[in-house]
Design a protein around this motif. Structure first.
Motif, PDB file in Angstrom:
ATOM      1  N   VAL A  53       0.832  -1.200   0.000  1.00  0.00           N
ATOM      2  CA  VAL A  53       0.000   0.000   0.000  1.00  0.00           C
ATOM      3  C   VAL A  53       0.870   1.255   0.000  1.00  0.00           C
ATOM      4  N   GLY A  54       1.918   1.238   0.827  1.00  0.00           N
ATOM      5  CA  GLY A  54       2.796   2.400   0.898  1.00  0.00           C
ATOM      6  C   GLY A  54       3.518   2.669  -0.407  1.00  0.00           C
ATOM      7  N   LEU A 125       0.725   1.571   9.972  1.00  0.00           N
ATOM      8  CA  LEU A 125       0.769   2.854   9.274  1.00  0.00           C
ATOM      9  C   LEU A 125       2.195   3.410   9.226  1.00  0.00           C
ATOM     10  N   MET A 126       2.966   3.120  10.278  1.00  0.00           N
ATOM     11  CA  MET A 126       4.366   3.541  10.303  1.00  0.00           C
ATOM     12  C   MET A 126       5.155   2.797   9.223  1.00  0.00           C
ATOM     13  N   ALA A 131       7.682   2.668   3.801  1.00  0.00           N
ATOM     14  CA  ALA A 131       7.694   2.098   2.455  1.00  0.00           C
ATOM     15  C   ALA A 131       7.450   3.170   1.409  1.00  0.00           C
ATOM     16  N   ALA A 132       6.619   4.158   1.760  1.00  0.00           N
ATOM     17  CA  ALA A 132       6.339   5.240   0.819  1.00  0.00           C
ATOM     18  C   ALA A 132       7.557   6.160   0.664  1.00  0.00           C
ATOM     19  N   PRO A 137      11.553  -1.517  -0.491  1.00  0.00           N
ATOM     20  CA  PRO A 137      10.403  -2.141   0.167  1.00  0.00           C
ATOM     21  C   PRO A 137      10.730  -3.462   0.862  1.00  0.00           C
ATOM     22  N   ILE A 138      11.640  -4.248   0.291  1.00  0.00           N
ATOM     23  CA  ILE A 138      11.978  -5.534   0.904  1.00  0.00           C
ATOM     24  C   ILE A 138      12.675  -5.317   2.249  1.00  0.00           C
TER      25      ILE A 138
END
Length: 221
Positions: A53-54, A125-126, A131-132, A137-138
């Motif tokens: 999602v991020g 959410l953190m 990730a955003a 991301p990994i």
């Protein structure tokens, strides 16, 4: 750097969080390896979803309805913790070799409960935010998963230790109390103020008290 940052921040955020106490309560009901397996599966899925999602859909997902479902799941799991076993149920379970049937039951129960409870929580959410921001991301996924597992493993070990020194009925009451309180607090966080009227709260607590009496006390009598 992204791995270390995600690990440290998620670890600190998860310490003392409701899901750490949830892991502790589950550890007092199920075997250690079952709880760890359920928590790990849920944690991995949660953080993978947060990273996804991020990375791709950060501004389009809302968690209000999921948090509402988690609140009722907490209350329902608390009421279930109050439910005792009849002698007939125990005999039937032994006759049907219920050990084989329950091999994966606790893992699924713990994993599902933990997943819904943590979904949309501050630690997820953190992770989504990291990730955003990061382009790894990994590494964020690995760091966040390790951070949550370290914190929740401490809760699991604490619950296992408690179960050795307290009678089972007190453990069930304590677990039920934790689940119900977290469910109520989540409802207060999620529901709009328009729904939190005095009359609605009175009706809710009357219904909850009746359910607690019927499931936990009248049934035992």
């Amino acid at each position: 750097m992204a791995l270390l940052k995600a690990f440290l921040f998620v670890l600190v955020a998860e310490m003392g969080d409701k899901t750490q106490l949830l892991a502790m309560a589950c550890a007092s009901k199920y075997k250690l390896k079952q709880v760890i397996a359920g928590v790990f599966a849920a944690t991995l899925l949660l953080n993978a979803l947060a990273v996804l999602v991020g990375t791709y859909l950060g501004s389009y997902i809302r968690f209000d309805y999921i948090q509402l479902a988690a609140a009722f799941l907490f209350i329902g799991f608390g009421l279930w913790s109050l439910k005792g076993e009849d002698e007939e149920e125990v005999e039937e379970g032994e006759a049907c070799n219920i050990k084989n049937e329950d091999k994966f039951g606790p893992i699924i129960t713990v994993g599902t409960t933990f997943f819904l409870a943590e979904l949309g929580d501050k630690t997820q959410l953190m992770t989504l935010t990291f990730a955003a921001q990061a382009k790894a991301p990994i590494l964020v996924l690995i760091g966040a998963t390790l951070g949550m597992m370290v914190a929740d493993t401490l809760g699991i070990l604490g619950g296992t230790l408690i179960s050795k020194y307290l009678p089972e009925k007190y453990i069930k009451l304590g677990a039920a109390f934790i689940f119900i309180v977290f469910g109520i607090s989540t409802l207060y966080e999620v529901l709009p103020k328009a729904y939190l009227t005095i009359s609605n709260q009175i009706i809710f607590y009357i219904i909850l008290a009746l359910l607690i009496y019927l499931i936990g006390f009248r049934r035992k009598k």
